[in-house]
Design a protein around this motif. Structure first.
Motif, PDB file in Angstrom:
ATOM      1  N   ALA A 198       0.832  -1.209   0.000  1.00 16.79           N
ATOM      2  CA  ALA A 198       0.000   0.000   0.000  1.00 16.79           C
ATOM      3  C   ALA A 198       0.861   1.252   0.000  1.00 16.79           C
ATOM      4  O   ALA A 198       0.564   2.230  -0.708  1.00 16.79           O
ATOM      5  N   ASP A 199       1.938   1.247   0.763  1.00 12.73           N
ATOM      6  CA  ASP A 199       2.831   2.405   0.812  1.00 12.73           C
ATOM      7  C   ASP A 199       3.507   2.654  -0.538  1.00 12.73           C
ATOM      8  O   ASP A 199       3.753   3.811  -0.918  1.00 12.73           O
ATOM      9  N   PRO A 203       1.647   6.655  -3.587  1.00 19.35           N
ATOM     10  CA  PRO A 203       2.128   7.813  -4.341  1.00 19.35           C
ATOM     11  C   PRO A 203       1.733   7.787  -5.818  1.00 19.35           C
ATOM     12  O   PRO A 203       1.785   8.822  -6.493  1.00 19.35           O
ATOM     13  N   LEU A 204       1.327   6.616  -6.307  1.00 18.67           N
ATOM     14  CA  LEU A 204       0.903   6.494  -7.693  1.00 18.67           C
ATOM     15  C   LEU A 204      -0.602   6.695  -7.850  1.00 18.67           C
ATOM     16  O   LEU A 204      -1.156   6.482  -8.929  1.00 18.67           O
ATOM     17  N   GLY A 205      -1.252   7.111  -6.759  1.00 24.04           N
ATOM     18  CA  GLY A 205      -2.698   7.339  -6.796  1.00 24.04           C
ATOM     19  C   GLY A 205      -3.511   6.071  -6.694  1.00 24.04           C
ATOM     20  O   GLY A 205      -4.711   6.071  -6.989  1.00 24.04           O
ATOM     21  N   ARG A 256      -6.854   2.791 -10.213  1.00 26.90           N
ATOM     22  CA  ARG A 256      -6.949   3.151  -8.796  1.00 26.90           C
ATOM     23  C   ARG A 256      -6.637   1.983  -7.864  1.00 26.90           C
ATOM     24  O   ARG A 256      -6.509   2.171  -6.662  1.00 26.90           O
ATOM     25  N   ILE A 257      -6.553   0.771  -8.421  1.00 21.79           N
ATOM     26  CA  ILE A 257      -6.382  -0.418  -7.579  1.00 21.79           C
ATOM     27  C   ILE A 257      -4.906  -0.623  -7.264  1.00 21.79           C
ATOM     28  O   ILE A 257      -4.064  -0.719  -8.161  1.00 21.79           O
TER      29      ILE A 257
END
Length: 503
Positions: A198-199, A203-205, A256-257
């Protein structure tokens, strides 16, 4: 007549001070355990370590409260100072860290049932409870436990972490020991994998997470509670076989995933999706794929080439004696974020306790032989159940819905694993109460083990109309029984099942 005998309520399975399961011999006991009925809980000497605080940890906590002058406070002991700090932040005021003078780590706060419940749930989801062996060693040091009250265990001659990592890397075949990272439990491995991935994706949205199939309850909980905005970022597709629906979801939301988490096979329906097709979709859309292969074990299935990360409970199969809780994350060295994962995972995973890793090292070498025995026994038990008139539903790795997908990743046609789930066409209490097999949570040990899985994992859903509808929507019968085959002879297991199914 069955060679098995009923194990008394609350007795550890196996009969070790660090046994990871505990006997629940009747459905009344199961319900009483879930409802915290004192008539049942007073007999529970222990339980699965992420759900039941070990007696040694309770005793260590009580000793710390006395010696630190904190009478009237609750205490929750953790696997590290980092875990304690995470728990303190999660709870907020008035939780406080134990003073640095304490020999163990954790948090305290004035007795509060709500805060205690939140603390237990957080540690359960993240796998950050204090090791029972570390608690045992503390009690020995402070004189609260005598040597004859402690566990006598086979030692390990060598450097245990390297031994275990080497074995795990060989089980996966496509990894080296440097790709293997140890964890305090399979759940800690999964939770850390989720956080690190997740981290990297945030930053990639990318903040949304997809759960594919009905998974283990704490994996579901992590996705439902710890995504950035759970109401928007938690996605669920119940049907693991519906590739068309998955493709459509990726078309609509793929940018978004952040990641997709699934079990291969799933727990408890033992369903295997088309893993190669799913992995190709994830790569196409930049979605990280985290796989949990614990149900069948990497000894039986080859999943690492399809995944970015694999999170595995080493408590199952590799710790066949059933007396140590540990886990591992394995990085796919060909994955796009492999270097970042290797850098970040050591800071996200909890440190394993030396005696736990030594205990695992002393038995992990037996895992291939144990699995070979299990793989020989399971088909005979499946065939007995498949043809029995009182079995209403039956699931295993080669169920017709999953057979083709499973065999694509199986290391051999015979590598089928221990897990069988089924529903009986008779009152479940009548069958369960009569059954002489060991009955309790967990799986993947030398002992055959059975439990009414949905009652133990999702009692809140079993006991409400809406909950039962939720289960039904995902194809789950509330009275599903989960059977893990052990090393006992097939004929003995079958005879025991036949006895309980008889008129």
């Amino acid at each position: 007549m069955s060679v098995f005998t009923h194990i008394p309520l609350g007795q550890r399975i196996p009969a070790s001070l660090h046994g990871v399961s505990a006997s629940l011999p009747t459905m009344r006991d199961v319900i009483g355990y879930e409802e915290k009925d004192p008539e049942v809980t007073q007999h529970m000497t222990s339980g699965y370590p992420r759900f039941v605080v070990h007696p040694f940890a309770k005793k260590a906590g009580a000793h710390l409260l006395r010696t630190l002058g904190l009478a009237g406070n609750a205490i929750w002991l953790t696997s590290s100072i980092r875990a304690a700090e995470q728990l303190r932040i999660h709870l907020g005021e008035p939780a406080a860290l134990l003073p640095t003078t304490a020999a163990l780590t954790g948090v305290t706060f004035p007795e509060d049932a709500t805060l205690s419940s939140r603390a237990k749930t957080f540690l359960q989801h993240s796998g950050m409870f204090l090791s029972s062996r570390e608690a045992e060693d503390y009690l020995l040091r402070v004189g609260e436990l005598t040597a004859d009250q402690a566990q006598v265990e086979k030692g390990f001659d060598g450097y245990a972490p390297a031994n275990v990592k080497g074995h795990v890397a060989r089980f996966y075949q496509h990894a080296s020991a440097s790709d293997v990272f140890l964890a305090t439990s399979g759940m800690n491995a999964l939770a850390a994998s989720f956080r690190v991935a997740a981290d990297l994706q945030r930053p990639l949205g990318r903040t949304r997470w997809l759960q594919l199939g009905w998974l283990y309850l704490d994996t579901i909980a992590i996705l439902q509670k710890f995504t950035d905005t759970p109401a928007e970022d938690y996605l669920y597709q119940s049907n693991v076989f519906d590739l068309a629906a998955l493709k459509q979801l990726f078309i609509e939301q793929g940018s978004r995933i952040a990641g997709l988490i699934t079990e291969v096979p799933t727990n408890p329906l033992i369903q295997t999706p088309d893993l190669a097709a799913i992995a190709a979709l994830c790569r196409e859309y930049g979605v990280l794929l985290i796989i949990d292969p614990t149900v069948a074990s990497p000894l039986n299935i080859d999943v690492l080439p399809h995944a970015d990360l694999v999170a595995n409970s080493l408590t199952k199969y590799t710790a066949g004696e059933g007396d140590v809780i540990l886990g591992a994350v394995v990085v796919n060295p060909q994955g796009s974020f492999a270097a970042e994962f290797r850098t970040r995972l050591p800071h996200a995973l909890e440190p394993v306790y030396s005696r736990d890793i030594a205990r695992l090292a002393s038995q992990i070498g037996d895992a291939p032989a144990l699995m070979a025995q299990i793989n020989r026994t399971t088909p005979a038990v499946v065939e007995f159940l498949r043809t029995h008139p009182r079995i209403k539903e039956l699931y295993w790795s080669l169920h017709p819905d999953s057979r083709e997908n499973y065999l694509k990743i199986a290391r051999s046609p015979d590598a089928i694993g221990s897990m069988i789930s089924f529903v009986v066409d008779m009152p479940v209490a009548k069958f369960y109460d009569r059954l002489r097999l060991p009955k309790g949570p967990s799986f993947g040990m030398k002992n055959t083990l059975i439990c009414p899985f949905i009652y133990l994992a999702h009692y809140d859903l079993v006991t409400s109309e809406d909950g039962r509808a939720t289960l039904a929507a995902s194809g789950l019968h509330p009275e599903l029984l989960r059977l893990s085959i052990g090393s006992e002879p097939a004929e003995d297991i079958i005879a025991t099942l036949a006895e309980a199914l008889a008129d």
